[in-house]
Design a protein around this motif. Structure first.
Motif, short mmCIF file in Angstrom:
data_model
loop_
_atom_site.label_atom_id
_atom_site.label_comp_id
_atom_site.label_asym_id
_atom_site.label_seq_id
_atom_site.Cartn_x
_atom_site.Cartn_y
_atom_site.Cartn_z
N VAL A 159 -9.63 3.69 -1.95
CA VAL A 159 -8.47 2.56 -2.25
C VAL A 159 -8.73 2.51 -3.83
CG1 VAL A 159 -7.67 0.43 -2.14
CG2 VAL A 159 -8.69 1.47 -0.02
N VAL A 209 -9.57 -2.21 1.89
CA VAL A 209 -8.65 -2.83 0.96
C VAL A 209 -9.05 -4.28 1.04
CG1 VAL A 209 -6.04 -3.77 1.08
CG2 VAL A 209 -6.58 -1.15 1.68
N LEU A 249 0.99 -1.00 0.02
CA LEU A 249 -0.07 0.00 0.02
C LEU A 249 1.09 1.09 -0.05
CD1 LEU A 249 -2.52 -0.78 2.73
CD2 LEU A 249 -2.83 -1.33 0.31
N TYR A 268 0.08 -5.44 6.70
CA TYR A 268 0.84 -5.43 5.56
C TYR A 268 2.42 -5.23 5.44
CZ TYR A 268 -4.07 -3.81 4.45
OH TYR A 268 -5.16 -3.84 4.28
N TYR A 281 3.63 2.07 -4.73
CA TYR A 281 3.06 0.83 -4.78
C TYR A 281 1.78 1.07 -5.47
CZ TYR A 281 6.03 -0.72 -0.91
OH TYR A 281 7.34 -0.86 -0.45
N PHE A 325 4.30 -1.05 2.98
CA PHE A 325 3.56 0.11 3.03
C PHE A 325 4.37 1.22 3.05
CE2 PHE A 325 3.33 -0.35 7.65
CZ PHE A 325 2.70 0.78 7.83
N VAL A 358 -0.21 4.92 1.08
CA VAL A 358 -1.36 5.90 1.73
C VAL A 358 -0.86 7.46 1.47
CG1 VAL A 358 -2.16 6.44 3.81
CG2 VAL A 358 -1.44 3.97 3.60
N VAL A 365 -4.09 4.39 -1.40
CA VAL A 365 -5.17 4.65 -0.24
C VAL A 365 -4.93 5.91 0.06
CG1 VAL A 365 -5.96 4.38 2.25
CG2 VAL A 365 -5.00 2.48 0.92
N THR A 401 -1.21 -0.19 -5.15
CA THR A 401 -2.56 0.00 -4.57
C THR A 401 -2.61 1.36 -3.72
OG1 THR A 401 -2.85 -2.52 -4.20
CG2 THR A 401 -4.04 -1.12 -2.78
#
Length: 236
Positions: free
Chosen positions: A161, A108, A6, A34, A87, A37, A8, A91, A89
């Motif tokens: 997300v 997620v 992730l 995770y 990354y 991240f 963020v 958020v 993904t």
């Protein structure tokens, strides 16, 4: 739960009293789930002591600060944060502490449950805002949803997300963050929405007006309709 890497992304403007407790809370909340991240804080030319206080914290490489040269706004800050993220993904959440980091894991989990899901958005079913903001927001959401048919009743929720690669394929414009559900749908992605907590603001005040945003929002919807038509035409 199945794991994911992730990034963020948190856009901030004059949130020195909120951002550091929020960072600590995020690290404690998602670190157990995770392996990889990062937290990317995008400082939108704050005039408070955000930068000085951030340097005092001496965070590890897990947390990095990106400083905009001038105050560009939330959309540009999110875009820059996503652009430099490691990354795929992503958020996003607001830096005022009203989004609850505990909801990150829930969103997620939904996001990674189906490879065709491009975006999962939070819905603030019980908002801790003034009646006026709630009233204006409801009108704006109804108008946008009616025209764009994005099936989202709270596109203004900062907690989302989504897929980094698809986001960066979208044509950027100021205000894009409020139309991500419709734009991801246009790209052929599945979108999902689920209830999240919305906490009271403990420090500072909201930096976003309502009347000015409403007028701009109508112009943006017209722009988004044209963008969606172009995206769908190119996807054929």
């Amino acid at each position: 739960m199945e794991s994911a890497d992730l990034s963020v992304v948190i856009p901030i403007y004059n949130e020195e009293k909120n951002i550091f407790p929020l960072i600590d809370e995020i690290i404690k909340t998602i670190n157990i789930n995770y392996k990889n991240f990062e937290i990317v804080v995008v400082n939108d030319a704050s005039t408070d002591n955000t930068v000085t206080e951030f340097q005092k914290k001496k965070y590890t490489k897990l947390v990095k600060l990106i400083n905009n040269k001038k105050n560009y706004g939330q959309s540009k800050s999110i875009y820059e944060g996503v652009r430099v993220s490691k990354y795929n993904t992503i958020v996003t959440l607001d830096g005022d502490g009203q989004n609850n980091p505990k909801n990150i894991n829930e969103l997620v989990k939904t996001y990674i449950s189906n490879p065709n899901i491009g975006l999962v958005g939070g819905i603030r079913s019980k908002r801790n805002d003034s009646w006026w903001r709630l009233f204006i927001s409801k009108i704006a959401n109804n108008i946008r949803n009616f025209i764009l048919e994005d099936n989202c009743i709270d596109t203004g929720c900062g907690l989302k997300v989504f897929n980094r690669e698809i986001f960066l394929q979208l044509p950027y414009f100021n205000g894009i963050h409020r139309y991500l559900p419709a734009l991801f749908l246009a790209k052929g992605c599945i979108t999902k929405f689920q209830d999240v907590n919305h906490r009271p603001r403990l420090n500072g005040y909201s930096k976003y007006g309502t009347l000015s945003r409403g007028a701009k929002g109508l112009r943006d919807i017209i722009k988004v309709v044209k963008i969606i038509k172009k995206i769908k035409k190119n996807n054929v």
